[in-house]
Design a protein around this motif. Structure first.
Motif, PDB file in Angstrom:
ATOM      1  N   UNK A  78       0.853  -1.186   0.000  1.00  0.00           N
ATOM      2  CA  UNK A  78       0.000   0.000   0.000  1.00  0.00           C
ATOM      3  C   UNK A  78       0.888   1.233   0.000  1.00  0.00           C
ATOM      4  N   UNK A  79       0.631   2.153  -0.920  1.00  0.00           N
ATOM      5  CA  UNK A  79       1.380   3.401  -0.998  1.00  0.00           C
ATOM      6  C   UNK A  79       0.680   4.498  -0.218  1.00  0.00           C
ATOM      7  N   UNK A  80       1.471   5.405   0.334  1.00  0.00           N
ATOM      8  CA  UNK A  80       0.971   6.636   0.918  1.00  0.00           C
ATOM      9  C   UNK A  80       1.406   7.780   0.013  1.00  0.00           C
ATOM     10  N   UNK A  81       0.455   8.559  -0.494  1.00  0.00           N
ATOM     11  CA  UNK A  81       0.786   9.621  -1.442  1.00  0.00           C
ATOM     12  C   UNK A  81       0.152  10.935  -1.003  1.00  0.00           C
ATOM     13  N   UNK A  82       0.706  12.032  -1.518  1.00  0.00           N
ATOM     14  CA  UNK A  82       0.105  13.344  -1.285  1.00  0.00           C
ATOM     15  C   UNK A  82      -1.207  13.432  -2.049  1.00  0.00           C
ATOM     16  N   UNK A  83      -2.129  14.225  -1.538  1.00  0.00           N
ATOM     17  CA  UNK A  83      -3.471  14.289  -2.123  1.00  0.00           C
ATOM     18  C   UNK A  83      -3.456  14.807  -3.560  1.00  0.00           C
ATOM     19  N   UNK A  84      -2.479  15.647  -3.906  1.00  0.00           N
ATOM     20  CA  UNK A  84      -2.481  16.257  -5.235  1.00  0.00           C
ATOM     21  C   UNK A  84      -1.534  15.568  -6.204  1.00  0.00           C
ATOM     22  N   UNK A  85      -1.020  14.398  -5.830  1.00  0.00           N
ATOM     23  CA  UNK A  85      -0.016  13.736  -6.678  1.00  0.00           C
ATOM     24  C   UNK A  85      -0.656  12.629  -7.499  1.00  0.00           C
ATOM     25  N   UNK A  86      -1.558  12.990  -8.401  1.00  0.00           N
ATOM     26  CA  UNK A  86      -2.266  11.992  -9.209  1.00  0.00           C
ATOM     27  C   UNK A  86      -1.305  11.169 -10.051  1.00  0.00           C
ATOM     28  N   UNK A  87      -0.287  11.827 -10.632  1.00  0.00           N
ATOM     29  CA  UNK A  87       0.648  11.089 -11.482  1.00  0.00           C
ATOM     30  C   UNK A  87       1.423  10.059 -10.667  1.00  0.00           C
ATOM     31  N   UNK A  88       1.809  10.409  -9.435  1.00  0.00           N
ATOM     32  CA  UNK A  88       2.513   9.451  -8.581  1.00  0.00           C
ATOM     33  C   UNK A  88       1.636   8.251  -8.261  1.00  0.00           C
ATOM     34  N   UNK A  89       0.360   8.514  -8.029  1.00  0.00           N
ATOM     35  CA  UNK A  89      -0.557   7.428  -7.703  1.00  0.00           C
ATOM     36  C   UNK A  89      -0.662   6.445  -8.866  1.00  0.00           C
ATOM     37  N   UNK A  90      -0.802   6.966 -10.072  1.00  0.00           N
ATOM     38  CA  UNK A  90      -0.938   6.105 -11.243  1.00  0.00           C
ATOM     39  C   UNK A  90       0.355   5.338 -11.502  1.00  0.00           C
ATOM     40  N   UNK A  91       1.492   6.036 -11.426  1.00  0.00           N
ATOM     41  CA  UNK A  91       2.780   5.370 -11.656  1.00  0.00           C
ATOM     42  C   UNK A  91       3.013   4.299 -10.603  1.00  0.00           C
ATOM     43  N   UNK A  92       2.699   4.628  -9.354  1.00  0.00           N
ATOM     44  CA  UNK A  92       2.886   3.657  -8.282  1.00  0.00           C
ATOM     45  C   UNK A  92       2.062   2.405  -8.486  1.00  0.00           C
TER      46      UNK A  92
END
Length: 241
Positions: A78-92
């Protein structure tokens, strides 16, 4: 569960430790990316769950995720990401994370996601270890003209070739689609069936997993996961020659 949490914010770690202990879970905290990699590699089989912040010192969380997936394609992540980091979420998700939780987050939300992911992982392990069924290697739960799938051995074959390195979520997603060929599943329905809880309208995780799954399928044969525009996805190998 034995949990490895890689998070540089000590306050977040202290908060989550209380919730983990309340659940009876063991946890080891690492506060930078390199320490996280080293901690995982010490005993990859030890961990039942990885919680990984993407914004880490020393080594970026994306690199940590890749290193973990090079060693294990099955450990729940499970990743923890910043709320505005949509690209990080998709890449992750494309790298191989099973889920993500955005910061700031509720500890109850994170523990609920962990329980749902662990429950499915535990059921998969139990099925794989079931020795009461004979000839597991040759029995398929899903079988079409060009595709076979065995949920006990966690193997999937297209045109006689194995689809390699499927993560737990990719396997479950493929099974859900292939178990009902040509049936169209909306993203919302796939979230409910594969992830076991609601995403409250956030459907990017389905698209990311579909993209990664398609890449693995295309390495060995024709594409059998089709997009039904405006609706969702379906499995269809009827046009395979």
């Amino acid at each position: 569960m034995n949990i490895l949490m890689i998070e540089d914010n000590e306050s977040v770690c202290e908060m989550m430790q209380m919730f983990f202990l309340n659940e009876g879970w063991e946890v080891d905290f690492k506060y930078d990316g390199q320490a996280g990699i080293d901690g995982f590699l010490e005993d990859p089989q030890k961990w039942d769950m990885i919680i990984l912040d993407l914004n880490l010192p020393e080594v970026d969380g994306m690199v940590v995720a890749r290193k973990i997936r090079e060693v294990s394609s099955t450990v729940p992540l499970i990743m923890l990401t910043a709320r505005d980091s949509e690209s990080d979420q998709v890449i992750g998700l494309e790298i191989g994370a099973d889920d993500y939780v955005t910061k700031p987050f509720s500890p109850l939300t994170l523990t609920a996601r962990m329980k749902a992911l662990h429950r499915r992982s535990d059921l998969q392990s139990t099925a794989s270890e079931d020795t009461n069924t004979q000839d597991n290697d040759t029995e398929f739960d899903v079988k079409t003209a060009h595709f076979q799938m065995n949920t006990k051995t966690r193997e999937a074959y297209l045109m006689g070739k194995e689809i390699n390195d499927l993560t737990p979520k990719e396997f479950d997603l493929l099974y859900t689609l292939a178990n009902k060929p040509r049936q169209v599943f909306s993203r919302e329905k796939l979230l409910e069936l594969v992830w076991d809880y609601q995403y409250f309208g956030d459907e990017r995780t389905v698209d990311a997993h579909i993209k990664k799954l398609r890449q693995k399928i295309e390495k060995i044969g024709p594409q059998v996961i089709q997009t039904v525009w405006g609706v969702g996805y379906k499995f269809d190998d009827s046009g395979v020659e």
